[in-house]
Design a protein around this motif. Structure first.
Motif, PDB file in Angstrom:
ATOM      1  N   PHE A  32      -5.256 -10.313  -3.453  1.00 26.49           N
ATOM      2  CA  PHE A  32      -4.287  -9.711  -4.367  1.00 26.49           C
ATOM      3  C   PHE A  32      -4.819  -8.364  -4.849  1.00 26.49           C
ATOM      4  O   PHE A  32      -6.002  -8.208  -5.132  1.00 26.49           O
ATOM      5  N   ASN A  33      -3.920  -7.390  -4.932  1.00 28.20           N
ATOM      6  CA  ASN A  33      -4.257  -6.063  -5.433  1.00 28.20           C
ATOM      7  C   ASN A  33      -3.430  -5.832  -6.693  1.00 28.20           C
ATOM      8  O   ASN A  33      -2.213  -5.959  -6.667  1.00 28.20           O
ATOM      9  N   ILE A  34      -4.092  -5.478  -7.768  1.00 29.38           N
ATOM     10  CA  ILE A  34      -3.402  -5.276  -9.050  1.00 29.38           C
ATOM     11  C   ILE A  34      -2.311  -4.213  -8.942  1.00 29.38           C
ATOM     12  O   ILE A  34      -1.322  -4.235  -9.672  1.00 29.38           O
ATOM     13  N   LYS A  35      -2.457  -3.288  -7.968  1.00 25.81           N
ATOM     14  CA  LYS A  35      -1.450  -2.239  -7.790  1.00 25.81           C
ATOM     15  C   LYS A  35      -0.112  -2.782  -7.298  1.00 25.81           C
ATOM     16  O   LYS A  35       0.885  -2.075  -7.340  1.00 25.81           O
ATOM     17  N   TYR A  36      -0.071  -4.037  -6.841  1.00 26.88           N
ATOM     18  CA  TYR A  36       1.208  -4.633  -6.456  1.00 26.88           C
ATOM     19  C   TYR A  36       2.182  -4.635  -7.633  1.00 26.88           C
ATOM     20  O   TYR A  36       3.386  -4.612  -7.454  1.00 26.88           O
ATOM     21  N   GLN A  37       1.647  -4.674  -8.833  1.00 28.62           N
ATOM     22  CA  GLN A  37       2.503  -4.635 -10.026  1.00 28.62           C
ATOM     23  C   GLN A  37       3.291  -3.333 -10.098  1.00 28.62           C
ATOM     24  O   GLN A  37       4.396  -3.301 -10.651  1.00 28.62           O
ATOM     25  N   LEU A  38       2.727  -2.267  -9.547  1.00 29.09           N
ATOM     26  CA  LEU A  38       3.429  -0.986  -9.562  1.00 29.09           C
ATOM     27  C   LEU A  38       4.736  -1.047  -8.776  1.00 29.09           C
ATOM     28  O   LEU A  38       5.707  -0.380  -9.134  1.00 29.09           O
ATOM     29  N   THR A  39       4.752  -1.842  -7.723  1.00 28.40           N
ATOM     30  CA  THR A  39       5.970  -1.983  -6.938  1.00 28.40           C
ATOM     31  C   THR A  39       7.079  -2.575  -7.806  1.00 28.40           C
ATOM     32  O   THR A  39       8.197  -2.062  -7.825  1.00 28.40           O
ATOM     33  N   CYS A  40       6.757  -3.634  -8.529  1.00 30.27           N
ATOM     34  CA  CYS A  40       7.756  -4.242  -9.415  1.00 30.27           C
ATOM     35  C   CYS A  40       8.184  -3.269 -10.511  1.00 30.27           C
ATOM     36  O   CYS A  40       9.360  -3.196 -10.851  1.00 30.27           O
ATOM     37  N   ALA A  41       7.234  -2.518 -11.042  1.00 25.15           N
ATOM     38  CA  ALA A  41       7.570  -1.540 -12.080  1.00 25.15           C
ATOM     39  C   ALA A  41       8.512  -0.476 -11.524  1.00 25.15           C
ATOM     40  O   ALA A  41       9.474  -0.074 -12.191  1.00 25.15           O
ATOM     41  N   GLY A  42       8.255  -0.023 -10.304  1.00 22.03           N
ATOM     42  CA  GLY A  42       9.125   0.974  -9.683  1.00 22.03           C
ATOM     43  C   GLY A  42      10.532   0.431  -9.471  1.00 22.03           C
ATOM     44  O   GLY A  42      11.520   1.113  -9.751  1.00 22.03           O
ATOM     45  N   TYR A  43      10.628  -0.787  -8.970  1.00 18.69           N
ATOM     46  CA  TYR A  43      11.944  -1.412  -8.796  1.00 18.69           C
ATOM     47  C   TYR A  43      12.649  -1.574 -10.135  1.00 18.69           C
ATOM     48  O   TYR A  43      13.854  -1.338 -10.255  1.00 18.69           O
ATOM     49  N   ALA A  44      11.899  -1.983 -11.153  1.00 22.57           N
ATOM     50  CA  ALA A  44      12.492  -2.159 -12.480  1.00 22.57           C
ATOM     51  C   ALA A  44      13.034  -0.839 -13.016  1.00 22.57           C
ATOM     52  O   ALA A  44      14.164  -0.777 -13.517  1.00 22.57           O
ATOM     53  N   ASN A  87       5.962  -0.878 -21.388  1.00 23.60           N
ATOM     54  CA  ASN A  87       5.858   0.585 -21.313  1.00 23.60           C
ATOM     55  C   ASN A  87       4.558   1.046 -20.689  1.00 23.60           C
ATOM     56  O   ASN A  87       4.520   2.063 -19.998  1.00 23.60           O
ATOM     57  N   LYS A  88       3.469   0.303 -20.896  1.00 24.49           N
ATOM     58  CA  LYS A  88       2.185   0.676 -20.310  1.00 24.49           C
ATOM     59  C   LYS A  88       2.255   0.603 -18.776  1.00 24.49           C
ATOM     60  O   LYS A  88       1.783   1.508 -18.085  1.00 24.49           O
ATOM     61  N   LEU A  89       2.868  -0.446 -18.241  1.00 25.21           N
ATOM     62  CA  LEU A  89       3.011  -0.576 -16.791  1.00 25.21           C
ATOM     63  C   LEU A  89       3.965   0.488 -16.249  1.00 25.21           C
ATOM     64  O   LEU A  89       3.726   1.078 -15.197  1.00 25.21           O
ATOM     65  N   ARG A  90       5.055   0.754 -16.971  1.00 28.07           N
ATOM     66  CA  ARG A  90       5.986   1.799 -16.544  1.00 28.07           C
ATOM     67  C   ARG A  90       5.289   3.159 -16.490  1.00 28.07           C
ATOM     68  O   ARG A  90       5.478   3.932 -15.558  1.00 28.07           O
ATOM     69  N   GLU A  91       4.466   3.447 -17.504  1.00 29.36           N
ATOM     70  CA  GLU A  91       3.727   4.719 -17.521  1.00 29.36           C
ATOM     71  C   GLU A  91       2.727   4.783 -16.374  1.00 29.36           C
ATOM     72  O   GLU A  91       2.553   5.845 -15.755  1.00 29.36           O
ATOM     73  N   TRP A  92       2.070   3.677 -16.069  1.00 31.39           N
ATOM     74  CA  TRP A  92       1.126   3.634 -14.954  1.00 31.39           C
ATOM     75  C   TRP A  92       1.843   3.948 -13.640  1.00 31.39           C
ATOM     76  O   TRP A  92       1.372   4.728 -12.834  1.00 31.39           O
ATOM     77  N   PHE A  93       3.026   3.358 -13.465  1.00 30.69           N
ATOM     78  CA  PHE A  93       3.819   3.656 -12.267  1.00 30.69           C
ATOM     79  C   PHE A  93       4.192   5.136 -12.220  1.00 30.69           C
ATOM     80  O   PHE A  93       4.022   5.795 -11.197  1.00 30.69           O
ATOM     81  N   LEU A  94       4.715   5.661 -13.318  1.00 26.88           N
ATOM     82  CA  LEU A  94       5.149   7.059 -13.352  1.00 26.88           C
ATOM     83  C   LEU A  94       3.977   8.012 -13.121  1.00 26.88           C
ATOM     84  O   LEU A  94       4.127   9.017 -12.416  1.00 26.88           O
ATOM     85  N   ASP A  95       2.806   7.696 -13.689  1.00 30.00           N
ATOM     86  CA  ASP A  95       1.623   8.530 -13.456  1.00 30.00           C
ATOM     87  C   ASP A  95       1.243   8.535 -11.979  1.00 30.00           C
ATOM     88  O   ASP A  95       0.938   9.587 -11.405  1.00 30.00           O
ATOM     89  N   ASN A  96       1.256   7.355 -11.342  1.00 31.57           N
ATOM     90  CA  ASN A  96       0.938   7.272  -9.912  1.00 31.57           C
ATOM     91  C   ASN A  96       1.978   8.000  -9.080  1.00 31.57           C
ATOM     92  O   ASN A  96       1.643   8.696  -8.124  1.00 31.57           O
ATOM     93  N   ARG A  97       3.230   7.836  -9.438  1.00 33.53           N
ATOM     94  CA  ARG A  97       4.297   8.524  -8.712  1.00 33.53           C
ATOM     95  C   ARG A  97       4.148  10.033  -8.835  1.00 33.53           C
ATOM     96  O   ARG A  97       4.230  10.762  -7.848  1.00 33.53           O
TER      97      ARG A  97
END
Length: 149
Positions: A32-44, A87-97
């Motif tokens: 498991f890679n913790i970055k998989y959560q970013l995929t869900c955040a992006g879809y959300a 919001n923390k996960l959403r920001e992490w996704f947006l920062d990576n994007r």
């Protein structure tokens, strides 16, 4: 490029349950890679933007894969990772994007990324250039062999 942030085409989650504000993605890998959560955040974020309805939970249905063995029959069991899309996960996704977009939208070729940031290399438009300057493919990830000129 959606591949840069780990969202494969077609860009749709495996499941979305709007009544319960949940997005679900299925992943397979050795671990498991913790970055998989970013995929869900992006879809959300995409769903929230389009439908004006919050998605507050993510689920990664993770199926670990194993290398086949002639000596044993290996069984794997799925793992369910449930987490809030806050919001923390959403920001992490947006920062990576934003970081990914910044790299691929420049005309200048970037330096090799750090060792722990090379998961995105296979999807970068500069991959051929970097490979010609010493980056080599190793199990789907890039590793630095030489420093570019």
């Amino acid at each position: 490029d959606i591949l840069q942030i780990g969202i494969n085409s077609p860009t749709a989650p495996d499941f979305i349950i709007p009544d319960y504000k949940i997005v679900v993605d299925i992943k397979t890998a050795l671990q498991f890679n913790i970055k998989y959560q970013l995929t869900c955040a992006g879809y959300a974020l995409a769903y929230e933007n389009e439908k004006q309805q919050d998605i507050n939970w993510g689920i990664i249905y993770f199926i670990p894969t194993r290398s086949p063995s002639a000596f044993a029959r290996i069984l794997t069991y799925p793992q369910i990772h449930i987490f809030p899309i806050n919001n923390k996960l959403r920001e992490w996704f947006l920062d990576n994007r934003d970081e990914a977009y910044s790299i691929i939208s420049k005309d200048a070729i970037p330096d090799f990324p750090k060792e722990n940031k090379r998961d995105e290399c296979p999807h970068c438009k500069f991959l051929k250039h970097c490979k010609s300057n010493g980056l080599t493919l190793d199990n789907g990830n890039e590793k630095k062999r030489n420093t570019p000129n």
